[in-house]
Design an enzyme around this catalytic site. Structure first.
Site, PDB file in Angstrom:
ATOM      1  N   SER A   1      25.107 161.253 -30.364  1.00 35.65           N
ATOM      2  CA  SER A   1      25.574 160.905 -29.166  1.00 35.65           C
ATOM      3  C   SER A   1      25.644 159.401 -28.974  1.00 35.65           C
ATOM      4  CB  SER A   1      24.427 161.458 -28.206  1.00 35.65           C
ATOM      5  OG  SER A   1      24.305 162.787 -28.326  1.00 35.65           O
TER       6      SER A   1
ATOM      7  N   ARG B  58      30.397 151.528 -31.418  1.00 29.49           N
ATOM      8  CA  ARG B  58      29.180 150.836 -31.143  1.00 29.49           C
ATOM      9  C   ARG B  58      27.941 151.727 -30.866  1.00 29.49           C
ATOM     10  NH1 ARG B  58      31.993 150.036 -26.253  1.00 29.49           N
ATOM     11  NH2 ARG B  58      30.911 151.622 -24.643  1.00 29.49           N
TER      12      ARG B  58
ATOM     13  N   ASP C  54      26.580 164.709 -27.361  1.00 31.82           N
ATOM     14  CA  ASP C  54      25.828 165.833 -26.984  1.00 31.82           C
ATOM     15  C   ASP C  54      26.540 166.459 -25.462  1.00 31.82           C
ATOM     16  OD1 ASP C  54      25.757 163.322 -25.414  1.00 31.82           O
ATOM     17  OD2 ASP C  54      23.389 163.185 -25.319  1.00 31.82           O
TER      18      ASP C  54
END
Ligand code: ADP
Ligand code: MG
Length: 463
Positions: free
Chosen positions: A148, A163, A201
């Site tokens: 996630s 990132r 997620d």
């Protein structure tokens, strides 16, 4: 006294700056819709990455077999083993194990993090039941990897980390294929397993939600961070140059945590929180709405009150100066303290901040501040949802009377009742009663793990 008047002035100013009147929320929703279009039009066209998930089919209910899932989200990670029964069979069996990520691994090396995860997975596989061997003879184990953080997918089972967010900061993972990183670690630990699907997620929750309800069309996560995903028409994605999927649809991972707009009600506390964060200038929407930050915003306001208006007496409590010392679960416990003398608030202030002997009046102000911070966050999340519903054309009741179910998950949504009620009520308020009557929220408990297993099944080598 003058001291109390100064406190009230600070609280009042904070409350005003956090204001989210309906008109402002509608502007924010419209800005969200505009950014969605821009993010779909071109890569880098918006703060919203609108990432293509390579999921063009959501679960149908026919999935069959034993599959693994690994969910790395924030503070915890989970490993799951799910046995899917095929048509009408549903989930026959599931087991899971949970572990927390040691803080030092959140800013160490890529290898150390993935080795730790692979080792936990190895232990889980070692405890495998005989039933798996019977069912899977000759097959390689397959895994859905719920990861996630923002990833630029290159296929259903590969993608490069854009990132880190939510307090992770491991430089050598950025730009790498996270499935490659995991696969290498699995090899190092001797685990035989193929990563069949890489999802985040929101995608997992959408897939898990769809498995139980056909009307699930979007998913929103409110946990440590926040994000949303929804089903888009493939034709409406100008930046997609690949072949049009047969279904005509593509699931989009919005990465809405990075949304920002001049309409967002930002205060001085939000600005300093952002500047002092690991990712300044990024994830502004997330920093207003999600579980990692709500308690920290509250701490900053309390510190200002202590420093500039002696809110807790002549001395500024030392603990109050420690970033992130006040966690959102504690804030939620104080906010929802129903005792007449606010015993929970008293206890939390004592235990976490070493502040004792507060007056009831002081404790009431603390509760009020919790309310201001949570209400702003929940109402902004609601505005974001309205923006998605508008983009999907589901903000007005259509003739077909089609239902829209929003799959919701995350610890903040699950446990912070006041926040959840405020969010759901605000969506209704913004839509109006008539339109709101076709929108439903569904808590998709651990949908993301099961969803990843389902997507591993539909992308299995053996289908
Ligand atoms: P993650 O987002 O890390 O995958 P979760 O969905 O379990 O994990 O969310 C965990 C987050 O939910 C915590 O970081 C915390 O901010 C929030 N949370 C957990 N319990 C509560 C609670 N009782 N009240 C408010 N927030 C909570
Ligand atoms: Mg999670």
């Amino acid at each position: 006294s003058g001291r109390w008047a100064r406190c009230m002035a600070i609280v009042k100013e904070f409350e005003e700056k956090c204001g989210t009147p309906e008109g402002k929320l509608k502007q924010i929703a419209d800005a969200m819709t505009v950014e969605m279009h821009a993010g779909l039009a071109s890569e880098g066209g918006s703060k919203l990455k609108m990432l293509i998930s390579y999921v063009d089919n959501l679960p149908t209910g026919d999935e069959e077999g034993v599959f693994y899932a690994l969910d790395l989200g924030g503070t915890n990670f989970r490993v799951l083993r799910v046995q899917l029964g095929g048509k009408e069979g549903g989930i026959v069996h599931q087991e899971f194990a949970e572990a927390s990520i040691p803080p030092e691994l959140m800013s160490g090396t890529s290898e150390a993090l993935f080795d730790y995860i692979a080792e936990k997975l190895a232990n889980f596989v070692d405890e495998e039941e005989q039933i798996f061997h019977d069912l899977a003879s000759g097959r390689q184990r397959e895994l859905g990897f719920t990861f996630s953080f923002p990833v630029m997918q290159t296929s259903i089972n590969s993608g490069n980390l854009i990132r880190w967010t939510k307090g992770f900061s491991i430089d050598d993972t950025v730009g790498q294929d996270v499935v490659g990183e995991l696969t290498k670690a699995l090899k190092r630990k001797g685990v035989e397993m193929r990563v069949a699907a890489l999802v985040n997620d929101t995608i997992g929750t959408l897939a898990g939600g769809r498995y139980t309800s056909n009307d699930v069309a979007l998913a929103v996560i409110l946990g440590t961070g926040t994000n949303a995903a929804y089903v888009e028409r493939a034709q409406a994605i100008p930046k997609w140059h690949g072949p049009l999927p047969k279904s005509g649809e593509m699931v989009i991972n919005m990465e809405w945590g990075n949304f920002r707009s001049s309409h967002l009600p930002l205060t001085e506390y939000d600005h300093t929180l952002d500047i002092e964060s690991l990712n300044p200038g990024e994830q502004i929407f997330e920093k207003l709405t999600s579980g990692m930050y709500l308690g920290e915003i509250l701490r900053r306001v309390l510190l200002k009150l202590a420093e500039e208006a002696s809110f807790f007496g002549d001395e500024v409590p030392a603990k109050l100066k420690i970033p992130f010392v006040l966690r959102t679960p504690e804030m939620s416990a104080m906010h929802q303290d129903t005792s007449s003398d606010l015993r929970v608030v008293d206890e939390k202030l004592k235990n976490i901040l070493e502040i004792s002997n507060t007056s009831l009046k002081t404790r009431r102000v603390v509760v009020e501040l919790c309310n201001i911070v949570a209400t702003r966050g929940a109402r902004l999340a609601a505005a974001g949802i309205l923006g998605i519903l508008k983009k999907m054309g589901r903000d007005t009741t259509n003739e077909s009377g089609k239902k829209t179910v929003i799959a919701m998950d995350g610890g903040l949504y699950e446990h912070y009742t006041e926040y959840r009620k405020c969010l759901e009520n605000t969506v209704s308020e913004l839509l109006g009663a008539e339109n709101a009557s076709s929108i439903f929220f569904e808590h998709s408990n651990d949908g993301s793990g099961i969803g990843a297993a389902l997507l591993a099944a539909s992308n299995s080598l053996y289908v």
